[in-house]
Design an enzyme around this catalytic site. Structure first.
Site, PDB file in Angstrom:
ATOM      1  N   CYS A 381      43.089  37.488  41.604  1.00  0.00           N
ATOM      2  CA  CYS A 381      41.742  37.064  41.957  1.00  0.00           C
ATOM      3  C   CYS A 381      41.753  35.620  42.473  1.00  0.00           C
ATOM      4  O   CYS A 381      42.192  35.389  43.578  1.00  0.00           O
ATOM      5  CB  CYS A 381      40.783  37.286  40.789  1.00  0.00           C
ATOM      6  SG  CYS A 381      39.100  37.522  41.372  1.00  0.00           S
ATOM      7  N   HIS A 506      41.464  42.803  39.529  1.00  0.00           N
ATOM      8  CA  HIS A 506      42.064  42.446  38.227  1.00  0.00           C
ATOM      9  C   HIS A 506      42.893  43.610  37.668  1.00  0.00           C
ATOM     10  O   HIS A 506      42.389  44.396  36.862  1.00  0.00           O
ATOM     11  CB  HIS A 506      40.956  42.090  37.229  1.00  0.00           C
ATOM     12  CG  HIS A 506      40.313  40.775  37.505  1.00  0.00           C
ATOM     13  ND1 HIS A 506      40.814  39.582  37.031  1.00  0.00           N
ATOM     14  CD2 HIS A 506      39.218  40.453  38.228  1.00  0.00           C
ATOM     15  CE1 HIS A 506      40.053  38.578  37.442  1.00  0.00           C
ATOM     16  NE2 HIS A 506      39.070  39.085  38.169  1.00  0.00           N
ATOM     17  N   GLU A 508      45.101  43.558  35.486  1.00  0.00           N
ATOM     18  CA  GLU A 508      45.391  43.411  34.039  1.00  0.00           C
ATOM     19  C   GLU A 508      44.488  44.290  33.177  1.00  0.00           C
ATOM     20  O   GLU A 508      44.863  44.656  32.062  1.00  0.00           O
ATOM     21  CB  GLU A 508      45.298  41.941  33.609  1.00  0.00           C
ATOM     22  CG  GLU A 508      43.908  41.306  33.552  1.00  0.00           C
ATOM     23  CD  GLU A 508      43.441  40.713  34.877  1.00  0.00           C
ATOM     24  OE1 GLU A 508      43.923  41.159  35.938  1.00  0.00           O
ATOM     25  OE2 GLU A 508      42.578  39.811  34.846  1.00  0.00           O
TER      26      GLU A 508
HETATM   27  N1  GLN Z   1      35.975  32.041  41.524  1.00  0.00           N
HETATM   28  C1  GLN Z   1      36.452  33.057  42.375  1.00  0.00           C
HETATM   29  C2  GLN Z   1      35.336  33.935  42.919  1.00  0.00           C
HETATM   30  O1  GLN Z   1      34.251  33.965  42.377  1.00  0.00           O
HETATM   31  C3  GLN Z   1      37.504  33.899  41.680  1.00  0.00           C
HETATM   32  C4  GLN Z   1      36.961  34.720  40.550  1.00  0.00           C
HETATM   33  C5  GLN Z   1      38.024  35.264  39.645  1.00  0.00           C
HETATM   34  O2  GLN Z   1      39.161  34.797  39.669  1.00  0.00           O
HETATM   35  N2  GLN Z   1      37.690  36.221  38.816  1.00  0.00           N
HETATM   36  O3  GLN Z   1      35.532  34.643  43.879  1.00  0.00           O
END
Ligand code: GLN
Length: 533
Positions: A381, A506, A508
Protein backbone atom coordinates in the site's frame (compact mmCIF):
# COMPACT_ATOMS: atom_id res chain seq x y z
CA UNK A 1 -29.60 -28.37 15.92
CA UNK A 2 -30.16 -24.96 17.48
CA UNK A 3 -27.18 -22.57 17.28
CA UNK A 4 -25.12 -22.48 20.47
CA UNK A 5 -23.56 -19.23 21.66
CA UNK A 6 -20.32 -18.83 23.58
CA UNK A 7 -19.70 -15.48 25.27
CA UNK A 8 -16.09 -14.80 26.19
CA UNK A 9 -15.36 -12.08 28.73
CA UNK A 10 -12.13 -10.88 30.27
CA UNK A 11 -11.24 -10.01 33.81
CA UNK A 12 -8.46 -8.53 35.99
CA UNK A 13 -6.66 -6.62 33.22
CA UNK A 14 -6.39 -6.25 29.47
CA UNK A 15 -3.84 -7.90 27.15
CA UNK A 16 -4.36 -11.42 28.49
CA UNK A 17 -4.83 -12.75 24.97
CA UNK A 18 -8.62 -12.93 24.85
CA UNK A 19 -8.58 -12.70 21.05
CA UNK A 20 -6.14 -15.61 20.74
CA UNK A 21 -8.15 -17.58 23.31
CA UNK A 22 -11.38 -17.07 21.30
CA UNK A 23 -9.60 -17.94 18.05
CA UNK A 24 -8.22 -21.12 19.62
CA UNK A 25 -11.68 -22.12 20.85
CA UNK A 26 -12.84 -21.58 17.27
CA UNK A 27 -9.99 -23.73 15.95
CA UNK A 28 -10.81 -26.52 18.41
CA UNK A 29 -14.49 -26.51 17.44
CA UNK A 30 -13.63 -26.54 13.73
CA UNK A 31 -11.21 -29.42 14.32
CA UNK A 32 -14.24 -31.23 15.76
CA UNK A 33 -16.22 -30.53 12.58
CA UNK A 34 -18.56 -27.84 13.87
CA UNK A 35 -19.51 -24.87 11.74
CA UNK A 36 -18.68 -21.74 13.66
CA UNK A 37 -18.88 -17.98 13.42
CA UNK A 38 -16.82 -15.45 15.34
CA UNK A 39 -17.74 -11.94 16.40
CA UNK A 40 -16.02 -9.17 18.32
CA UNK A 41 -17.90 -6.67 20.44
CA UNK A 42 -16.01 -3.44 21.02
CA UNK A 43 -17.74 -1.32 23.63
CA UNK A 44 -16.29 1.98 22.40
CA UNK A 45 -18.36 4.77 20.85
CA UNK A 46 -16.57 4.75 17.49
CA UNK A 47 -18.77 3.26 14.79
CA UNK A 48 -15.76 1.27 13.58
CA UNK A 49 -11.99 1.13 14.11
CA UNK A 50 -11.28 3.03 10.88
CA UNK A 51 -10.76 6.39 12.53
CA UNK A 52 -8.56 5.12 15.36
CA UNK A 53 -4.82 5.67 15.53
CA UNK A 54 -2.62 2.58 15.11
CA UNK A 55 -0.31 4.19 17.69
CA UNK A 56 -2.91 3.61 20.39
CA UNK A 57 -5.16 0.91 19.11
CA UNK A 58 -3.00 -1.22 16.85
CA UNK A 59 -3.76 -2.20 13.29
CA UNK A 60 -7.11 -1.67 11.61
CA UNK A 61 -8.11 -5.02 10.14
CA UNK A 62 -10.13 -5.01 6.92
CA UNK A 63 -12.66 -7.70 5.93
CA UNK A 64 -13.66 -8.81 2.43
CA UNK A 65 -16.74 -6.57 2.54
CA UNK A 66 -14.67 -3.56 3.58
CA UNK A 67 -15.37 -3.32 7.32
CA UNK A 68 -12.58 -1.56 9.23
CA UNK A 69 -12.34 -3.56 12.41
CA UNK A 70 -10.42 -4.48 15.51
CA UNK A 71 -7.30 -6.57 14.95
CA UNK A 72 -8.82 -9.53 16.80
CA UNK A 73 -10.84 -10.27 13.67
CA UNK A 74 -7.52 -10.92 11.99
CA UNK A 75 -6.74 -13.59 14.57
CA UNK A 76 -10.16 -15.17 14.00
CA UNK A 77 -9.55 -15.44 10.25
CA UNK A 78 -6.00 -16.74 10.71
CA UNK A 79 -6.91 -19.45 13.23
CA UNK A 80 -10.13 -20.64 11.61
CA UNK A 81 -11.90 -20.92 8.27
CA UNK A 82 -14.45 -18.23 9.02
CA UNK A 83 -14.90 -15.48 6.48
CA UNK A 84 -15.86 -12.39 8.42
CA UNK A 85 -18.29 -9.68 7.45
CA UNK A 86 -19.31 -6.24 8.72
CA UNK A 87 -21.83 -7.90 11.01
CA UNK A 88 -19.04 -9.71 12.88
CA UNK A 89 -17.85 -6.47 14.40
CA UNK A 90 -20.28 -4.82 16.81
CA UNK A 91 -19.57 -1.51 18.55
CA UNK A 92 -21.51 0.75 20.90
CA UNK A 93 -21.37 3.39 18.15
CA UNK A 94 -23.18 1.14 15.66
CA UNK A 95 -25.82 0.07 18.16
CA UNK A 96 -26.65 3.62 19.31
CA UNK A 97 -26.57 4.89 15.72
CA UNK A 98 -29.20 2.32 14.76
CA UNK A 99 -31.44 2.96 17.78
CA UNK A 100 -31.25 6.75 17.45
CA UNK A 101 -32.04 6.57 13.72
CA UNK A 102 -35.07 4.42 14.48
CA UNK A 103 -36.20 6.82 17.18
CA UNK A 104 -35.96 9.75 14.73
CA UNK A 105 -38.10 7.84 12.25
CA UNK A 106 -40.71 7.40 14.94
CA UNK A 107 -40.39 3.62 14.97
CA UNK A 108 -40.73 3.40 18.76
CA UNK A 109 -44.31 4.71 18.60
CA UNK A 110 -44.06 7.28 21.35
CA UNK A 111 -42.22 5.08 23.84
CA UNK A 112 -39.38 6.36 26.02
CA UNK A 113 -36.27 4.83 24.38
CA UNK A 114 -33.95 3.31 26.98
CA UNK A 115 -30.74 1.30 27.37
CA UNK A 116 -32.82 -1.60 28.64
CA UNK A 117 -34.66 -2.88 26.61
CA UNK A 118 -33.99 -0.92 23.41
CA UNK A 119 -30.20 -0.90 23.33
CA UNK A 120 -29.95 -4.42 24.74
CA UNK A 121 -32.55 -5.69 22.24
CA UNK A 122 -30.56 -4.23 19.35
CA UNK A 123 -27.40 -5.90 20.71
CA UNK A 124 -29.29 -9.18 20.98
CA UNK A 125 -30.60 -8.86 17.44
CA UNK A 126 -27.07 -8.38 16.14
CA UNK A 127 -25.75 -11.32 18.14
CA UNK A 128 -28.51 -13.60 16.83
CA UNK A 129 -27.65 -12.52 13.30
CA UNK A 130 -24.12 -13.91 13.78
CA UNK A 131 -25.50 -17.34 14.64
CA UNK A 132 -27.39 -17.88 11.36
CA UNK A 133 -26.42 -21.15 9.63
CA UNK A 134 -23.77 -22.08 12.19
CA UNK A 135 -23.49 -24.67 14.97
CA UNK A 136 -21.65 -22.40 17.37
CA UNK A 137 -21.30 -18.63 17.41
CA UNK A 138 -18.41 -17.29 19.49
CA UNK A 139 -18.83 -13.74 20.79
CA UNK A 140 -15.86 -11.96 22.34
CA UNK A 141 -16.81 -9.04 24.55
CA UNK A 142 -13.94 -6.56 24.46
CA UNK A 143 -12.61 -4.74 27.50
CA UNK A 144 -12.56 -5.96 31.08
CA UNK A 145 -15.49 -6.81 33.33
CA UNK A 146 -16.20 -3.76 35.44
CA UNK A 147 -15.80 -1.27 32.58
CA UNK A 148 -18.81 1.05 32.40
CA UNK A 149 -19.00 0.77 28.59
CA UNK A 150 -19.47 -2.99 28.50
CA UNK A 151 -22.46 -3.15 30.85
CA UNK A 152 -25.24 -3.12 28.16
CA UNK A 153 -23.41 -5.91 26.27
CA UNK A 154 -23.05 -8.04 29.40
CA UNK A 155 -26.70 -7.43 30.20
CA UNK A 156 -27.66 -8.59 26.70
CA UNK A 157 -25.43 -11.66 27.14
CA UNK A 158 -27.13 -12.43 30.46
CA UNK A 159 -30.62 -12.17 28.97
CA UNK A 160 -29.59 -14.35 26.05
CA UNK A 161 -29.60 -17.44 28.24
CA UNK A 162 -33.20 -16.85 29.32
CA UNK A 163 -34.28 -16.31 25.75
CA UNK A 164 -32.64 -19.20 23.96
CA UNK A 165 -32.15 -21.69 26.79
CA UNK A 166 -29.43 -22.52 29.28
CA UNK A 167 -28.18 -25.48 27.24
CA UNK A 168 -27.49 -23.22 24.26
CA UNK A 169 -25.36 -20.58 25.96
CA UNK A 170 -21.92 -20.82 27.52
CA UNK A 171 -20.01 -18.15 29.41
CA UNK A 172 -16.22 -18.34 29.42
CA UNK A 173 -14.20 -15.93 31.53
CA UNK A 174 -10.49 -15.27 31.01
CA UNK A 175 -8.56 -14.13 34.09
CA UNK A 176 -5.03 -13.77 35.38
CA UNK A 177 -3.24 -15.61 38.14
CA UNK A 178 -0.31 -13.32 38.84
CA UNK A 179 2.91 -14.33 40.55
CA UNK A 180 4.27 -12.16 43.33
CA UNK A 181 7.96 -11.96 42.58
CA UNK A 182 9.22 -11.44 46.15
CA UNK A 183 8.03 -14.84 47.40
CA UNK A 184 7.39 -16.58 44.09
CA UNK A 185 3.75 -17.06 45.01
CA UNK A 186 0.77 -17.44 42.64
CA UNK A 187 -2.34 -15.51 43.65
CA UNK A 188 -5.97 -16.48 42.98
CA UNK A 189 -7.63 -13.44 44.58
CA UNK A 190 -7.83 -11.31 41.39
CA UNK A 191 -9.65 -14.22 39.71
CA UNK A 192 -12.07 -14.53 42.62
CA UNK A 193 -12.83 -10.80 42.51
CA UNK A 194 -13.23 -10.77 38.77
CA UNK A 195 -15.77 -13.61 38.89
CA UNK A 196 -17.60 -11.80 41.72
CA UNK A 197 -17.86 -8.76 39.47
CA UNK A 198 -19.34 -10.91 36.69
CA UNK A 199 -21.82 -12.54 39.08
CA UNK A 200 -22.93 -9.11 40.30
CA UNK A 201 -24.12 -8.52 36.73
CA UNK A 202 -25.90 -11.85 36.85
CA UNK A 203 -23.50 -13.99 34.82
CA UNK A 204 -22.15 -17.17 36.36
CA UNK A 205 -19.20 -18.30 34.23
CA UNK A 206 -19.23 -21.94 33.10
CA UNK A 207 -15.54 -22.13 32.25
CA UNK A 208 -12.56 -20.19 33.57
CA UNK A 209 -9.43 -19.80 31.49
CA UNK A 210 -6.75 -18.74 33.93
CA UNK A 211 -3.70 -17.12 32.38
CA UNK A 212 -0.74 -18.38 34.42
CA UNK A 213 2.99 -18.95 33.91
CA UNK A 214 2.87 -22.64 34.89
CA UNK A 215 0.30 -25.41 35.18
CA UNK A 216 -1.82 -24.75 38.27
CA UNK A 217 -1.77 -27.20 41.14
CA UNK A 218 -4.80 -29.31 42.08
CA UNK A 219 -5.30 -27.47 45.42
CA UNK A 220 -5.29 -24.15 43.56
CA UNK A 221 -7.89 -25.45 41.10
CA UNK A 222 -10.04 -26.65 43.99
CA UNK A 223 -9.76 -23.30 45.72
CA UNK A 224 -10.75 -21.34 42.59
CA UNK A 225 -13.61 -23.74 41.96
CA UNK A 226 -14.91 -23.34 45.52
CA UNK A 227 -14.79 -19.54 45.48
CA UNK A 228 -16.17 -19.05 41.97
CA UNK A 229 -18.72 -21.84 41.73
CA UNK A 230 -17.11 -23.14 38.55
CA UNK A 231 -16.65 -26.91 38.39
CA UNK A 232 -13.08 -28.02 38.99
CA UNK A 233 -12.68 -29.63 35.56
CA UNK A 234 -13.78 -26.33 34.00
CA UNK A 235 -11.01 -24.32 35.69
CA UNK A 236 -8.41 -24.46 32.95
CA UNK A 237 -4.78 -23.30 33.05
CA UNK A 238 -4.04 -21.02 30.11
CA UNK A 239 -0.30 -21.42 30.44
CA UNK A 240 2.03 -18.83 28.85
CA UNK A 241 3.25 -20.04 25.47
CA UNK A 242 6.91 -19.82 24.49
CA UNK A 243 7.22 -20.68 20.79
CA UNK A 244 4.24 -19.47 18.86
CA UNK A 245 0.66 -18.32 19.38
CA UNK A 246 -0.33 -21.24 17.14
CA UNK A 247 0.46 -23.52 20.08
CA UNK A 248 -2.52 -22.22 22.05
CA UNK A 249 -5.18 -24.55 20.53
CA UNK A 250 -2.93 -27.53 21.32
CA UNK A 251 -2.28 -26.31 24.85
CA UNK A 252 -6.01 -25.70 25.55
CA UNK A 253 -6.80 -29.16 24.24
CA UNK A 254 -4.13 -30.76 26.44
CA UNK A 255 -5.52 -28.98 29.49
CA UNK A 256 -8.93 -30.51 28.84
CA UNK A 257 -10.81 -27.59 27.32
CA UNK A 258 -12.19 -29.51 24.32
CA UNK A 259 -14.05 -32.10 26.37
CA UNK A 260 -15.41 -29.55 28.84
CA UNK A 261 -16.59 -27.33 25.96
CA UNK A 262 -18.42 -30.15 24.19
CA UNK A 263 -19.89 -31.51 27.38
CA UNK A 264 -21.18 -28.16 28.58
CA UNK A 265 -22.60 -27.25 25.19
CA UNK A 266 -24.16 -30.72 24.97
CA UNK A 267 -22.48 -31.27 21.63
CA UNK A 268 -21.52 -34.73 20.35
CA UNK A 269 -17.84 -35.72 20.69
CA UNK A 270 -16.65 -36.24 17.10
CA UNK A 271 -13.09 -37.45 17.70
CA UNK A 272 -11.52 -34.46 16.04
CA UNK A 273 -7.80 -33.94 16.32
CA UNK A 274 -5.30 -31.14 16.13
CA UNK A 275 -2.73 -32.93 13.94
CA UNK A 276 -2.39 -30.02 11.51
CA UNK A 277 -1.56 -27.70 14.41
CA UNK A 278 0.98 -30.15 15.80
CA UNK A 279 2.64 -30.41 12.39
CA UNK A 280 2.77 -26.64 12.15
CA UNK A 281 4.50 -26.30 15.53
CA UNK A 282 7.02 -28.97 14.55
CA UNK A 283 8.01 -26.92 11.48
CA UNK A 284 8.23 -23.73 13.56
CA UNK A 285 10.49 -25.45 16.08
CA UNK A 286 12.86 -26.93 13.47
CA UNK A 287 13.86 -24.18 11.03
CA UNK A 288 16.47 -24.71 8.33
CA UNK A 289 17.38 -21.06 7.74
CA UNK A 290 17.74 -17.97 9.93
CA UNK A 291 17.05 -14.70 8.12
CA UNK A 292 16.59 -11.05 8.99
CA UNK A 293 13.80 -8.95 7.55
CA UNK A 294 13.66 -5.20 8.18
CA UNK A 295 10.23 -3.65 8.56
CA UNK A 296 10.61 0.09 8.00
CA UNK A 297 7.52 1.81 9.31
CA UNK A 298 5.99 4.67 11.21
CA UNK A 299 4.17 2.78 13.97
CA UNK A 300 7.09 0.55 15.00
CA UNK A 301 6.85 1.09 18.78
CA UNK A 302 3.59 -0.80 19.16
CA UNK A 303 3.76 -4.43 18.04
CA UNK A 304 0.03 -4.56 17.36
CA UNK A 305 0.24 -1.77 14.76
CA UNK A 306 1.57 -4.18 12.13
CA UNK A 307 0.02 -7.33 13.56
CA UNK A 308 -1.10 -8.90 10.26
CA UNK A 309 2.19 -7.96 8.56
CA UNK A 310 4.25 -9.73 11.24
CA UNK A 311 1.94 -12.75 11.13
CA UNK A 312 2.03 -12.96 7.32
CA UNK A 313 5.84 -12.77 7.44
CA UNK A 314 5.87 -15.62 9.91
CA UNK A 315 3.59 -17.66 7.61
CA UNK A 316 5.94 -17.02 4.68
CA UNK A 317 8.81 -18.13 6.92
CA UNK A 318 7.02 -21.32 7.99
CA UNK A 319 6.50 -22.31 4.37
CA UNK A 320 10.21 -21.73 3.70
CA UNK A 321 11.43 -23.54 6.85
CA UNK A 322 12.87 -20.31 8.11
CA UNK A 323 13.14 -18.61 11.46
CA UNK A 324 12.85 -14.87 11.03
CA UNK A 325 14.31 -12.09 13.05
CA UNK A 326 12.22 -9.03 12.33
CA UNK A 327 14.30 -5.88 12.65
CA UNK A 328 11.90 -3.03 13.35
CA UNK A 329 13.13 0.30 12.07
CA UNK A 330 11.35 3.56 12.74
CA UNK A 331 11.40 5.33 9.39
CA UNK A 332 11.80 8.80 10.89
CA UNK A 333 15.13 7.65 12.40
CA UNK A 334 16.53 6.49 9.06
CA UNK A 335 18.97 8.89 7.35
CA UNK A 336 21.51 8.66 4.55
CA UNK A 337 24.19 8.62 7.27
CA UNK A 338 22.91 5.67 9.31
CA UNK A 339 21.14 3.62 6.63
CA UNK A 340 24.09 1.28 5.98
CA UNK A 341 24.53 0.38 9.62
CA UNK A 342 20.78 0.11 10.31
CA UNK A 343 20.26 -2.19 7.33
CA UNK A 344 23.41 -4.26 7.84
CA UNK A 345 22.98 -8.03 7.43
CA UNK A 346 19.38 -7.62 6.30
CA UNK A 347 17.99 -10.19 3.86
CA UNK A 348 14.84 -8.33 2.87
CA UNK A 349 13.07 -5.01 3.43
CA UNK A 350 9.33 -4.55 3.85
CA UNK A 351 7.54 -1.20 3.92
CA UNK A 352 3.99 -1.55 5.24
CA UNK A 353 0.94 0.66 4.85
CA UNK A 354 0.62 3.99 6.60
CA UNK A 355 -0.84 7.46 6.64
CA UNK A 356 0.61 10.94 7.02
CA UNK A 357 3.89 12.59 6.20
CA UNK A 358 6.01 11.60 9.18
CA UNK A 359 8.90 9.28 8.29
CA UNK A 360 8.21 9.32 4.55
CA UNK A 361 11.73 10.42 3.57
CA UNK A 362 13.26 7.55 5.59
CA UNK A 363 11.07 5.08 3.73
CA UNK A 364 12.09 6.55 0.37
CA UNK A 365 15.75 6.11 1.38
CA UNK A 366 15.09 2.48 2.34
CA UNK A 367 13.42 1.79 -1.04
CA UNK A 368 16.36 3.36 -2.89
CA UNK A 369 18.82 1.30 -0.85
CA UNK A 370 16.92 -1.91 -1.61
CA UNK A 371 16.68 -1.13 -5.33
CA UNK A 372 20.34 -0.18 -5.73
CA UNK A 373 21.71 -3.03 -3.64
CA UNK A 374 19.34 -5.61 -5.08
CA UNK A 375 17.89 -6.45 -1.67
CA UNK A 376 14.45 -8.12 -1.83
CA UNK A 377 11.82 -5.43 -1.28
CA UNK A 378 8.14 -5.74 -0.58
CA UNK A 379 6.07 -2.56 -0.50
CA UNK A 380 2.50 -2.76 0.74
CA UNK A 381 0.00 0.00 0.00
CA UNK A 382 1.98 3.06 1.15
CA UNK A 383 5.05 0.86 0.55
CA UNK A 384 4.12 0.65 -3.14
CA UNK A 385 3.50 4.41 -3.32
CA UNK A 386 6.97 4.96 -1.78
CA UNK A 387 8.47 2.72 -4.45
CA UNK A 388 6.83 4.83 -7.15
CA UNK A 389 7.94 8.16 -5.60
CA UNK A 390 11.52 6.89 -5.22
CA UNK A 391 11.58 5.72 -8.84
CA UNK A 392 10.24 9.05 -10.04
CA UNK A 393 12.83 11.03 -8.13
CA UNK A 394 15.90 8.92 -8.85
CA UNK A 395 15.28 7.24 -12.21
CA UNK A 396 12.86 9.59 -13.95
CA UNK A 397 14.74 12.55 -12.43
CA UNK A 398 11.46 14.16 -11.32
CA UNK A 399 12.88 16.34 -8.54
CA UNK A 400 10.53 16.64 -5.54
CA UNK A 401 8.12 14.04 -6.95
CA UNK A 402 5.68 13.06 -4.24
CA UNK A 403 2.21 11.94 -3.29
CA UNK A 404 -0.25 14.80 -2.88
CA UNK A 405 -0.97 13.31 0.54
CA UNK A 406 2.42 14.61 1.68
CA UNK A 407 3.00 17.59 -0.60
CA UNK A 408 -0.04 19.13 -2.23
CA UNK A 409 2.18 21.47 -4.29
CA UNK A 410 4.58 18.85 -5.67
CA UNK A 411 5.54 19.49 -9.33
CA UNK A 412 5.24 15.73 -9.98
CA UNK A 413 2.17 14.28 -8.22
CA UNK A 414 2.98 10.66 -9.13
CA UNK A 415 0.54 9.49 -6.45
CA UNK A 416 -2.68 11.49 -6.18
CA UNK A 417 -6.34 11.48 -5.27
CA UNK A 418 -9.02 10.11 -7.55
CA UNK A 419 -11.61 12.73 -8.43
CA UNK A 420 -14.28 11.03 -6.34
CA UNK A 421 -12.08 11.29 -3.26
CA UNK A 422 -11.65 15.05 -3.55
CA UNK A 423 -13.63 17.23 -1.15
CA UNK A 424 -14.57 14.36 1.16
CA UNK A 425 -15.34 15.63 4.68
CA UNK A 426 -16.30 12.38 6.36
CA UNK A 427 -13.17 10.37 7.12
CA UNK A 428 -14.91 7.23 8.42
CA UNK A 429 -15.56 4.48 5.88
CA UNK A 430 -14.83 6.58 2.79
CA UNK A 431 -11.56 5.05 1.54
CA UNK A 432 -11.33 2.39 -1.17
CA UNK A 433 -12.16 -0.49 1.15
CA UNK A 434 -12.40 -4.25 0.95
CA UNK A 435 -12.15 -6.70 -1.94
CA UNK A 436 -11.44 -5.54 -5.49
CA UNK A 437 -10.63 -7.78 -8.39
CA UNK A 438 -7.46 -7.16 -10.40
CA UNK A 439 -5.89 -8.54 -13.54
CA UNK A 440 -2.37 -9.91 -13.24
CA UNK A 441 -0.06 -9.74 -16.25
CA UNK A 442 2.04 -12.74 -17.15
CA UNK A 443 5.84 -12.49 -17.11
CA UNK A 444 5.77 -10.80 -13.75
CA UNK A 445 6.85 -11.81 -10.25
CA UNK A 446 3.30 -11.22 -9.02
CA UNK A 447 1.99 -13.67 -11.62
CA UNK A 448 4.58 -16.29 -10.80
CA UNK A 449 3.55 -16.00 -7.13
CA UNK A 450 -0.22 -16.31 -7.64
CA UNK A 451 -0.18 -18.33 -10.86
CA UNK A 452 -3.51 -16.70 -11.65
CA UNK A 453 -4.68 -14.12 -14.18
CA UNK A 454 -7.19 -12.57 -11.77
CA UNK A 455 -6.94 -11.96 -8.04
CA UNK A 456 -9.18 -10.62 -5.30
CA UNK A 457 -7.46 -8.60 -2.59
CA UNK A 458 -8.47 -6.23 0.20
CA UNK A 459 -7.85 -2.51 0.07
CA UNK A 460 -7.72 0.41 2.47
CA UNK A 461 -6.42 3.59 0.89
CA UNK A 462 -7.40 6.91 -0.63
CA UNK A 463 -4.51 7.77 -2.97
CA UNK A 464 -3.64 6.05 -6.27
CA UNK A 465 -0.87 5.76 -8.83
CA UNK A 466 -1.30 8.76 -11.18
CA UNK A 467 -1.88 7.39 -14.68
CA UNK A 468 -0.66 10.63 -16.31
CA UNK A 469 2.87 9.37 -15.65
CA UNK A 470 2.28 5.72 -16.50
CA UNK A 471 4.05 5.80 -19.88
CA UNK A 472 7.16 7.48 -18.49
CA UNK A 473 7.46 4.90 -15.73
CA UNK A 474 7.04 1.98 -18.15
CA UNK A 475 9.51 3.44 -20.64
CA UNK A 476 12.04 3.72 -17.84
CA UNK A 477 11.77 0.15 -16.65
CA UNK A 478 9.10 0.11 -13.96
CA UNK A 479 6.89 -2.85 -14.69
CA UNK A 480 3.14 -2.57 -14.16
CA UNK A 481 2.02 -6.08 -13.32
CA UNK A 482 -1.43 -5.76 -11.85
CA UNK A 483 -4.42 -3.52 -12.61
CA UNK A 484 -8.09 -3.02 -11.56
CA UNK A 485 -10.84 -2.07 -14.05
CA UNK A 486 -8.10 -1.47 -16.64
CA UNK A 487 -7.31 1.81 -14.86
CA UNK A 488 -6.09 1.57 -11.29
CA UNK A 489 -2.51 0.36 -10.92
CA UNK A 490 -2.38 -2.35 -8.28
CA UNK A 491 1.12 -3.74 -8.59
CA UNK A 492 4.53 -2.53 -9.77
CA UNK A 493 7.91 -4.26 -10.02
CA UNK A 494 11.53 -3.26 -10.50
CA UNK A 495 13.10 -4.89 -13.54
CA UNK A 496 16.72 -6.10 -13.24
CA UNK A 497 16.16 -6.84 -9.61
CA UNK A 498 15.74 -10.21 -7.86
CA UNK A 499 12.54 -9.21 -6.00
CA UNK A 500 11.17 -5.68 -5.92
CA UNK A 501 7.38 -5.66 -5.66
CA UNK A 502 4.88 -3.05 -4.60
CA UNK A 503 1.15 -3.71 -4.27
CA UNK A 504 -1.63 -1.21 -3.61
CA UNK A 505 -3.69 -3.79 -1.70
CA UNK A 506 -3.11 -5.53 1.63
CA UNK A 507 -2.12 -9.17 1.04
CA UNK A 508 -1.29 -9.59 4.75
CA UNK A 509 -5.01 -9.81 5.60
CA UNK A 510 -5.42 -13.03 3.63
CA UNK A 511 -2.38 -14.94 4.84
CA UNK A 512 -2.89 -18.04 6.99
CA UNK A 513 -0.49 -20.16 9.06
CA UNK A 514 -1.34 -23.24 6.98
CA UNK A 515 -1.24 -21.39 3.70
CA UNK A 516 1.07 -18.38 3.53
CA UNK A 517 0.05 -15.64 1.16
CA UNK A 518 1.94 -16.30 -2.12
CA UNK A 519 3.58 -12.85 -2.13
CA UNK A 520 4.87 -13.28 1.43
CA UNK A 521 6.00 -16.81 0.62
CA UNK A 522 7.96 -15.62 -2.41
CA UNK A 523 9.36 -12.59 -0.60
CA UNK A 524 10.85 -14.86 2.06
CA UNK A 525 12.07 -17.28 -0.63
CA UNK A 526 13.90 -14.40 -2.34
CA UNK A 527 15.27 -13.21 1.01
CA UNK A 528 16.76 -16.65 1.70
CA UNK A 529 18.69 -16.40 -1.57
CA UNK A 530 19.93 -12.89 -0.88
CA UNK A 531 23.49 -12.66 0.43
CA UNK A 532 23.27 -9.88 3.00
CA UNK A 533 25.70 -6.95 2.98
N1 GLN B 1 -1.89 6.84 2.88
C1 GLN B 1 -2.00 6.11 1.68
C2 GLN B 1 -3.37 6.27 1.04
O1 GLN B 1 -4.32 6.66 1.69
C3 GLN B 1 -1.68 4.65 1.90
C4 GLN B 1 -2.69 3.94 2.76
C5 GLN B 1 -2.20 2.61 3.27
O2 GLN B 1 -1.01 2.34 3.25
N2 GLN B 1 -3.09 1.79 3.77
O3 GLN B 1 -3.54 5.97 -0.12
Amino acid sequence: MKTKYIFVTGGVCSSLGKGIACSSIGAILEANKFKISMTKIDPYLNVDAGTMSPFQHGEVYVTDDGAETDLDLGNYERFTNVSLKKSNSITTGQVYNEVINRERKGDYLGKCVQVIPHITDEISRRIKETGKDTDVSIIEIGGTVGDIESIPFLEAARQFQIEIGKENVLYIHLTLIPKIKANDELKTKPTQHSVQKLREIGIQPDILLCRIDQEMSIPMKKKISLFTNVEEEAVISAVDITHSIYQVPISFNEKGLTLVLLKKLKLPVKNGNLHIWEKLIKIIKNPKYYKKIAVVGKYIDLNDSYKSIYEALSHGAIENNTKLEIVKIKSEDLTSVNIKSLLKNINGILIPGGFGERGIEGKILAAKYARENKIPYFGICLGMQIMVIEYARNILQFAKANSTEFDSQTPYPVISLLEEQEGIDYMGGTMRLGNYKSKVFTNSLIHSAYKKAAILERHRHRYEFNNNYKKQFINNGLKISCITDDILIEGVEWTNHPFGIGVQFHPEFKSKPFCAHPLFRDFIKASIKHKSI
